[in-house]
Design an enzyme around this catalytic site. Structure first.
Site, mmCIF file in Angstrom:
data_model
loop_
_atom_site.group_PDB
_atom_site.id
_atom_site.type_symbol
_atom_site.label_atom_id
_atom_site.label_comp_id
_atom_site.label_asym_id
_atom_site.label_seq_id
_atom_site.Cartn_x
_atom_site.Cartn_y
_atom_site.Cartn_z
ATOM 1 N N GLU A 184 -19.967 96.576 2.072
ATOM 2 C CA GLU A 184 -18.509 96.772 2.086
ATOM 3 C C GLU A 184 -18.094 98.012 2.860
ATOM 4 O O GLU A 184 -16.916 98.209 3.125
ATOM 5 C CB GLU A 184 -17.975 96.824 0.646
ATOM 6 C CG GLU A 184 -18.242 98.113 -0.125
ATOM 7 C CD GLU A 184 -19.638 98.228 -0.733
ATOM 8 O OE1 GLU A 184 -20.522 97.427 -0.357
ATOM 9 O OE2 GLU A 184 -19.841 99.128 -1.577
ATOM 10 N N HIS A 197 -24.522 99.600 1.561
ATOM 11 C CA HIS A 197 -23.206 99.118 1.139
ATOM 12 C C HIS A 197 -22.605 98.215 2.216
ATOM 13 O O HIS A 197 -22.010 98.720 3.172
ATOM 14 C CB HIS A 197 -22.265 100.303 0.888
ATOM 15 C CG HIS A 197 -22.563 101.040 -0.372
ATOM 16 N ND1 HIS A 197 -22.128 100.624 -1.603
ATOM 17 C CD2 HIS A 197 -23.293 102.154 -0.606
ATOM 18 C CE1 HIS A 197 -22.553 101.447 -2.539
ATOM 19 N NE2 HIS A 197 -23.266 102.385 -1.955
ATOM 20 N N CYS A 257 -26.548 98.180 -3.730
ATOM 21 C CA CYS A 257 -26.928 99.578 -3.986
ATOM 22 C C CYS A 257 -27.545 99.689 -5.378
ATOM 23 O O CYS A 257 -28.586 99.101 -5.634
ATOM 24 C CB CYS A 257 -25.750 100.512 -3.785
ATOM 25 S SG CYS A 257 -26.252 102.238 -3.612
#
Lengths: 199, 255
Positions: A181, A179, A77
């Site tokens: 994650e 992202h 990001c």
């Protein structure tokens, strides 16, 4: 094989840490370069604004190290945007590891700002190691108001008004605008690809 | 293509997930981490946790459960409830929340929205708005977590949306209280009016009862996301079934 997770004092370190823990990837949190001496690859996460994040990287000594380091590096990001020459967000000079500029997402009629949500990887390079096992059309989670336009460094692209670089690479330096994650199974696969690629 | 998001909302009270009807008579529906994991596994695109009592009582969300949720799920989530300061927000974001949402504290101190946006960026800052028809106008309500303390906030809903977007809010959750918990469909008129002037992502809340309610709110009110609670908690609609239905109906959805 240990990942050095660069701590810029940004808010989303916890979600990246937890994602690495869920998958059993070894990592150390590294506020400064010395803490990551034994790591064979680095992740630069990031939430927030480019100027304060760059200032923190300069203060901690990370900026100088990253400009010379040859270990595989993945920005996430804002961390991806910091890899570029310059960002329009605060008009700040960045790390200069990917040859390009980060620009503000244009206000396109009918589209809200920022670009937030699950968008598709519309173009996926076959030979990009981060994207092994990721098919065209896979949804991943984006939250950003600035972007890297599509160019030679683009390894995957999505669309939101303009074509947006979703995955970039220049040599050992790579980045995801989304992202991983927070991108469910697809994101876990990308983190695994990074953790297991040859250093 | 950007997908419309399906967002289960978990109202948290005293460490449990609860659901009331029109904000009253809360019943316990389950454990926070179990429900978070279940919804993520079923295909929820994002989760919202509202500590519905915290704002009215002047308490803040416990970062412990925020961190516990962040550890078990791999989709984004937002936490709300009693966040009054930049430090309150930072604690939750550092614990692993992707966004924080402010409601009553923003009404008490609108500058809080500017401060949060400056510190963390607009993408982290959600403003929740509880809106109800009074004298044929949409008006904002405050302290809705506690029926005895709920009161008018002295603001018109559409004006408040414009103000908080100008102040840097990155997303709006518009909860239409007249529809909340009654499963009779989203408030399309109000959401359309909000959509007209809201230049950030808009999440519809209040009224989901059937799968076609989701199709209608996406197609007719053009919202970015639809939030619902009881239909998911009670198992009336499965998230997988809902997504398959919406894809069949031509809505852009993450399978």
């Amino acid at each position: 094989m240990t990942i050095g997770l660069i701590d810029t004092g940004c808010a989303n370190l916890a979600s990246v840490r937890f994602a690495l823990e869920r998958a059993g990837h070894d990592y150390v949190v590294a506020a400064g370069p010395n803490a990551a001496e034994d790591c064979d690859r680095l992740i630069l996460p990031g939430v927030g604004a480019a100027a304060p994040a760059m200032a923190q990287l300069e203060r901690s000594g990370w900026a100088d190290v990253l400009r010379k380091d040859q270990r595989p590096l993945m920005g996430i990001c804002l961390g991806m945007q910091l890899l570029f020459n310059r960002s329009a967000e605060g008009d700040v000079e960045c790390l200069g590891l990917v040859d390009g500029m980060v620009e503000k997402l244009p206000a396109t009629s009918g589209l809200v700002w920022p670009h937030m949500g699950w968008n598709t990887l519309d173009e996926v390079s076959d030979d990009e190691v981060l994207l092994g096992g990721i098919e065209r059309g896979t949804h991943v989670y984006f939250v950003h108001g600035f972007y890297a336009p599509k160019a030679a460094y683009t390894r995957a692209a999505t669309g939101y008004g303009a074509p947006i670089s979703a995955v970039v690479r220049q040599g050992h330096v790579s980045g995801c605008q989304f992202h991983p994650e927070r991108s469910a199974g697809a994101g876990a696969q990308i983190l695994k690809n990074f953790a297991e690629m040859s250093a | 293509m950007l997908a419309r998001r399906i967002v289960p909302c978990l109202d948290v009270k005293d460490g449990q997930v609860v659901k009331g009807v029109k904000f009253r008579n809360h019943e316990v529906v389950g454990d926070i981490e179990d429900l978070a994991r279940r919804y993520a596994d079923e295909g929820a695109d994002e989760l919202v946790f509202y500590d519905i009592a915290a704002s009215a009582r002047g308490e803040t969300v416990a970062p412990e459960w925020v961190s516990a949720v962040a550890q078990v799920i791999d989709i984004p989530f937002c936490v709300a409830g009693g966040i009054r300061t930049v430090d309150d927000a930072r604690a939750r974001l550092f614990a692993g929340a992707d966004k924080i949402s402010v409601n009553s504290p923003a009404l008490e101190n609108p500058d809080l929205v500017d401060e949060l946006a400056a510190e963390f960026g607009s993408q982290c800052v959600v403003v929740g708005i509880d809106s109800k028809v009074v004298d044929q106008a949409w008006v904002v309500h405050q302290y809705t977590g506690d029926p005895d303390k709920t009161r008018l906030a002295g603001r018109k809903t559409l004006e408040w949306i414009s103000e908080v977007v100008d102040r840097g809010a990155g997303e709006i959750v518009l909860n239409c209280m007249d529809q909340d918990g009654v499963r009779d469909g989203y408030d399309i008129d109000q959401l359309q009016a909000a959509r007209e002037l809201c230049s950030t992502p808009l999440i519809a809340s209040g009224g989901a009862g059937r799968m076609d309610h989701f199709k209608t709110v996406f197609n007719d009110a053009n919202v970015d996301a639809a939030l619902a609670a009881s239909v998911f908690h009670k198992g009336l609609i499965g998230i997988g079934d809902l997504k398959a239905y919406l894809i069949d109906e031509g809505v852009s959805i993450r399978p």
